[in-house]
Design a protein around this motif. Structure first.
Motif, PDB file in Angstrom:
ATOM      1  N   GLN A   1       0.972  -1.241   0.153  1.00  0.00           N
ATOM      2  CA  GLN A   1       0.090   0.185   0.030  1.00  0.00           C
ATOM      3  C   GLN A   1       0.860   1.315  -0.013  1.00  0.00           C
ATOM      4  O   GLN A   1       0.687   2.521  -0.699  1.00  0.00           O
TER       5      GLN A   1
ATOM      6  N   ILE B   1       1.134   4.370  -2.899  1.00  0.00           N
ATOM      7  CA  ILE B   1       0.939   5.535  -2.800  1.00  0.00           C
ATOM      8  C   ILE B   1       2.144   6.294  -3.169  1.00  0.00           C
ATOM      9  O   ILE B   1       2.216   7.182  -4.268  1.00  0.00           O
ATOM     10  N   LYS B   2       3.456   5.920  -2.870  1.00  0.00           N
ATOM     11  CA  LYS B   2       4.576   6.780  -3.257  1.00  0.00           C
ATOM     12  C   LYS B   2       4.906   6.614  -4.663  1.00  0.00           C
ATOM     13  O   LYS B   2       5.466   7.587  -5.245  1.00  0.00           O
ATOM     14  N   PHE B   3       4.720   5.479  -5.233  1.00  0.00           N
ATOM     15  CA  PHE B   3       5.078   5.420  -6.716  1.00  0.00           C
ATOM     16  C   PHE B   3       3.829   5.709  -7.759  1.00  0.00           C
ATOM     17  O   PHE B   3       3.882   5.497  -8.880  1.00  0.00           O
ATOM     18  N   GLY B   4       2.676   6.148  -7.015  1.00  0.00           N
ATOM     19  CA  GLY B   4       1.828   6.348  -8.186  1.00  0.00           C
ATOM     20  C   GLY B   4       1.013   5.129  -8.864  1.00  0.00           C
ATOM     21  O   GLY B   4       0.657   5.221 -10.036  1.00  0.00           O
TER      22      GLY B   4
ATOM     23  N   PHE C   1      -1.772   3.705  -8.717  1.00  0.00           N
ATOM     24  CA  PHE C   1      -3.288   3.774  -9.039  1.00  0.00           C
ATOM     25  C   PHE C   1      -3.486   5.300  -9.674  1.00  0.00           C
ATOM     26  O   PHE C   1      -2.616   6.003  -9.445  1.00  0.00           O
ATOM     27  N   GLN C   2      -4.639   5.291 -10.469  1.00  0.00           N
ATOM     28  CA  GLN C   2      -5.262   6.500 -10.830  1.00  0.00           C
ATOM     29  C   GLN C   2      -6.726   6.536 -10.081  1.00  0.00           C
ATOM     30  O   GLN C   2      -6.874   7.158  -8.910  1.00  0.00           O
TER      31      GLN C   2
END
Ligand code: FES
Ligand code: FES
Lengths: 789, 162
Positions: B89, B93-96, B98-99
């Motif tokens: 998780q 978040i850190k590496f993007g 998801f959009q």
């Protein structure tokens, strides 16, 4: 406000500021900031519309036409009403009989009934809706509704539809022409006469579906106070609010639309859909909340899709590759209703001139009604079609003239401060640099193995449209910034994030302008009763339009703070103040400053205890017909073609994209990578297959999307520009990236194995057939030789 | 026909009355109100409903609830440990990774099942590991990167040293 921007920048850097430099002077912009809604999205705590349940809520289902064209003779709902668990049924009789459309001023473009009354016009047209205690019961009830149809001959192809005597989809549209568009400048005929070489080619662009992972869904709750609240997965809560109000006979202010986190849009959730209308109608009948969620099949057959287009292009050039004239003729398959399709028709005509300087240009486009699912906006909005055809043809032209594909593009490339006659004013334009970057990349890739080929395509796109289709008196974008006593900021905007990262972009712009940190800003979006009016997410408008509004609102609040700080810091009048990293300081002597938090407290005390509120808005004025700004780029795709199967494998892709100042590199790269996925699908395999107007592949087994192992390595080549019209110099980086891929892939296939596919998708069957034909043709000269000898 | 089944979901035990034709997905989403697991197609084609059952990633829409009787199930809601996010998780978040976030719960569970079985996967193995999960937004690039980075920290490396 825009002029203010410019002076601000020039003061700091004497007017010679590129995007690259801009990053250096910013504290927030240009950093890899994780999405502000990340924590909820990775924990399953983001509540999408489909996840919501309200007390006393019912579930709705929609009965849809099985015929592509039929008259409704009778609808008998008796048996369904008697099914235990069924609470209400609505049909066309329960509507006001009005027709929906986005162009509220043009009656003939408002052509879609919310439930069909007399006629159904495509397989999937909504006929009735049921509310029941659960989905299964509602589904069962649908089967008990008896509809008597008189089946009419349907017309499923736009060319057939324009023939004399073809069945009429709508009575008002002669020869089924929904709308036509003409764009022209220069003296086209004269210019063709002067050309050394002219090519004429035909192309076909197939249909594509948005395929958002969250299907269309709505909960409507009409209260005993006669007010309607709607939660819906959409791209503009404002459009939903005013169009629902209009169609249901309510006042706009009595309709509140809330947009929870939204599982994708891509243009597909821009038009209103049947879940919004039917759940509202049912709820109004019951004063109970009603939820309707489309199944995946409904999402495919009964929403909207990318517009299929028949293209005919005539291109004339001088020997040296200078493009003198272009003539474009397009017939688009409109489907049963207008949706946003009239804009797609206009934009495909405009973007067919992109990204080159044509001194003479003519476009004629016809959007034709057919008895098929409506076609409308989809990422790129007419431009991917234009650029597949245009970029394929320019490669053919280059080959005819014996010129390199890079050279012909460079020779005709748009440049900064270019005016597209009568249409558009282009300020920043980094296309020449993008061409250079791609040329270098291709050289670096070196010689390719056999059956490999690299194809390039250049492109451009707008940063938001100057179209007031909804006829709103409000600003196109607006924002409110509220500074609280602890220095935390509430940012209210109507901007819509369907995944593209707008939330994070706008929080960053707000934090940058106010000199605070990203986590100081709390964002409020997606509620018409809380947020300012906004036209929503389309045309890649958010970064520029909402960004400008947010920046202006933050600047307004900052000005109020600085007035208090000024009293304390007592600067010489020639020094101005600014805030950076929580410090209010003299710009010329940064060591003299005080804490932002102290200033906020003082300002609120001094303001009779009122919070500080800043307001901002943005509407483009005198920016041409299309958009206030344009982004540009070039993409190179390397493919490998299997000559036994015709299968095209994606090997490597590089994109040089310039989008002005980069607000958030994570967001930019994410857009680029995602756009490539969608556009490569469009190029190679995504296609809605139809028979007699019925979609044959409305599921992910038969309508395939690329999977993780299919995707090639991708490289971003940075090109810096600065857009004077954009917030901190930024412009779009969303849809434009969908434009080059199909053309680049078609060119790559040609370069790999020498076959030119002019109709999408470039499927293995088409490649194989073309390879066979090529083989036959290559054998011919031998045959001739044998015959004559 | 109604039946009672026992489920252990995210280390909590539930006794649930179900219809025999109900899917595990509907039981999770409707009866247990665990809406983190998404329904993207209900036909086994998209992977949005991926959960881990008996140690294996499954499409919950294809599992009949009765088949899950007595099983241990992990959903996205059970991925974090208390108030601490799972490295996957954090990396998403850190590496993007998801959009729009709609495929994300399913992606995370496929990734978790992959890393449980193969803590040090190659990029190709990662891509194969999520090949049952559709994403319309990201082009998978940042998802793959996120999983790679999570694997690194889980095996002792640091998410921040890159
Ligand atoms: S919802 Fe289960 S695979 Fe799509
Ligand atoms: S993030 Fe939107 S579908 Fe994957």
């Amino acid at each position: 406000m825009i002029d203010e921007d410019k002076t601000e920048i020039t003061e700091e850097d004497e007017g010679d500021l590129t995007g690259a430099l801009a990053h250096k002077i910013h504290t927030v912009l240009g950093k890899r900031i994780p999405a502000v809604d990340g924590a909820e999205k990775v924990t399953g705590t983001a509540i999408y519309t489909v996840d919501m349940t309200l007390p006393n809520m019912l579930h709705g289902k929609i009965l849809r036409s099985p015929h592509s064209h039929a008259r409704i003779i009778r609808i008998d709902t008796k048996r369904a009403e008697n099914l235990p668990g069924v609470k209400a049924i609505v049909t066309g009789k329960d509507t006001l009989g009005k027709k929906n459309g986005i162009w509220r001023r043009y009656a003939e473009l408002c052509d879609e009934e919310i439930l069909c009354r007399d006629k159904v016009r495509y397989v999937g047209d909504p006929v009735a809706a049921v509310a029941a205690i659960n989905e299964d019961c509602a589904e069962e009830a649908l089967a008990l509704i008896d509809v008597t149809y008189e089946v009419l001959p349907g017309v499923h192809d736009p060319m057939d539809a324009m023939r004399k005597g073809a069945p009429q989809v709508h009575n008002h549209a002669e020869r089924n022409v929904n709308i036509n568009r003409h764009i022209e400048w220069g003296d086209v005929d004269n210019a063709f006469a002067r050309c050394d070489h002219i090519r004429e080619d035909s192309f076909f662009c197939s249909s594509q579906h948005h395929a958002c992972m969250e299907t269309h869904a709505t909960i409507a709750s009409f209260g005993y106070d006669r007010k309607l609240t709607v939660w819906t997965s959409c791209q503009s809560q404002y459009y939903v609010q005013i169009l629902l109000a209009g169609m249901l006979g309510l006042r706009e202010g009595d309709v509140r639309v809330i947009r929870p986190p939204t599982g994708g849009g891509f243009g597909g959730k821009l038009s209103l859909d049947s879940t919004q209308f039917c759940s509202s109608l049912l709820s109004m009948k019951l004063c109970r909340p009603v939820k309707i969620v489309m199944t995946r099949e409904e999402d495919f057959i009964a929403t909207k899709r990318r517009t299929p287009m028949h293209y005919r292009l005539k291109l004339g050039a001088l020997k040296d590759g200078t493009l003198l004239a272009k003539e474009v003729k397009v017939v688009t398959e409109g489907g049963a209703y207008t949706g946003m399709g009239a804009t797609a028709l206009y934009l495909t005509g405009f973007f067919s001139s992109f990204p080159y300087k044509y001194p003479n240009y003519r476009y004629d486009g016809f959007r034709v009604y057919t008895n098929t699912e409506g076609t409308s906006a989809m990422r790129g909005f007419g431009a991917p079609q234009a650029m597949f055809c245009g970029e394929s043809q320019i490669d053919m032209m280059a080959e005819d003239l014996g010129i390199d594909p890079i050279t012909i593009r460079r020779r005709n490339s748009m440049t900064p401060n270019y005016t597209v006659p009568g249409q558009a004013i282009i300020r920043s334009c980094g296309l020449p640099e993008c061409i250079d970057a791609i040329e270098k990349y291709i050289k670096k890739r070196g010689p390719l193995p056999s059956n490999h080929g690299i194809g390039v395509a250049a492109y451009g796109f707008m940063s938001g449209g100057i179209f007031n289709w909804i006829d709103t008196p409000y600003a196109f974008a607006a924002a409110i910034v509220k500074i609280n006593v602890d220095g935390k900021v509430d940012l209210f905007t109507g901007a819509v994030d369907t995944g593209q990262g707008a939330n994070t972009t706008l929080v960053m712009i707000c934090a940058e302008e106010l000199g605070i940190h990203v986590d100081d800003v709390r964002l409020h979006v997606g509620d018409t009763s809380v947020c300012p009016v906004d036209l929503g997410n389309w045309g890649s408008r958010t970064t520029l339009m909402n960004g400008n509004a947010v920046k202006m609102a933050a600047a307004d609040a900052k000005r109020q703070l600085l007035a208090y700080a000024s009293a304390q810091l007592k600067p010489n009048i020639v020094y101005d103040l600014d805030i950076k990293d929580h410090r209010v300081h003299l710009v010329s002597r940064p060591e003299r400053g005080i804490s932002y938090f102290e200033v906020v407290k003082d300002a609120i005390r001094g303001n009779e205890g009122q919070v500080i509120i800043g307001r901002g808005h943005y509407t483009p004025h005198r920016k041409g017909m299309i958009s206030p700004a344009y982004s540009f780029g070039v993409q190179a795709v390397e493919v490998k073609v299997d000559t036994d199967t015709g299968k095209v494998e994606l090997v490597h892709v590089a994109t040089a994209h310039e989008s002005g100042t980069v607000v958030n590199p994570i967001g930019l790269e994410g857009q680029l990578e995602g756009a490539f996925h969608m556009a490569a699908g469009y190029a190679l395999m995504e296609e809605l297959k139809m028979k007699d107007g019925k979609i044959l592949n409305p599921n992910f087994r038969d309508y395939k999307l690329f999977l993780a192992p299919d995707m090639p390595e991708s490289e971003v080549l940075e090109v810096d520009t600065y857009e004077p019209e954009g917030p901190f110099g930024a412009k779009e980086a969303g849809e434009g990236l969908t434009n080059p891929t199909a053309g680049a892939i078609a060119n790559a296939v040609y370069n790999a194995v020498g076959v030119r596919i002019k109709d999408l998708p470039v499927s293995p069957e088409k490649v194989l057939r073309a390879l066979e034909e090529k083989c036959l043709q290559e054998e011919k000269p031998d045959d001739l030789y044998v015959a004559t000898s | 026909m109604e039946r009672i089944i026992n489920l252990n979901v995210n280390h909590e035990c539930y006794e649930v009355v179900i219809h025999s034709c109900e899917s595990l997905l509907d039981v999770l989403r409707i009866r247990l109100r665990l809406t983190g697991t998404k329904k993207g197609c209900n036909e086994g084609d998209c992977g949005a409903c991926t959960v881990i059952m008996g140690g294996r990633a499954v499409n919950a829409c294809l599992v009949l609830a009765v088949e899950a009787d007595g099983e241990e199930i992990l959903t996205v809601e059970g991925l974090a440990q208390g108030t601490r996010l799972h490295p996957l998780q954090e990396a998403f978040i850190k590496f993007g990774g998801f959009q729009c976030g709609f495929c994300t719960p399913g992606m995370l569970m496929s990734a978790r099942a992959l890393l449980d079985e193969n803590p040090d996967p190659t990029e190709e193995e990662i891509r194969r590991g999520i090949s049952g999960n559709l994403c319309r937004c990201t082009g998978y690039v940042k998802i793959v990167e996120s999983i790679k980075e999570a694997a690194k920290i889980m095996s002792g490396g640091d998410l921040h040293d890159r």
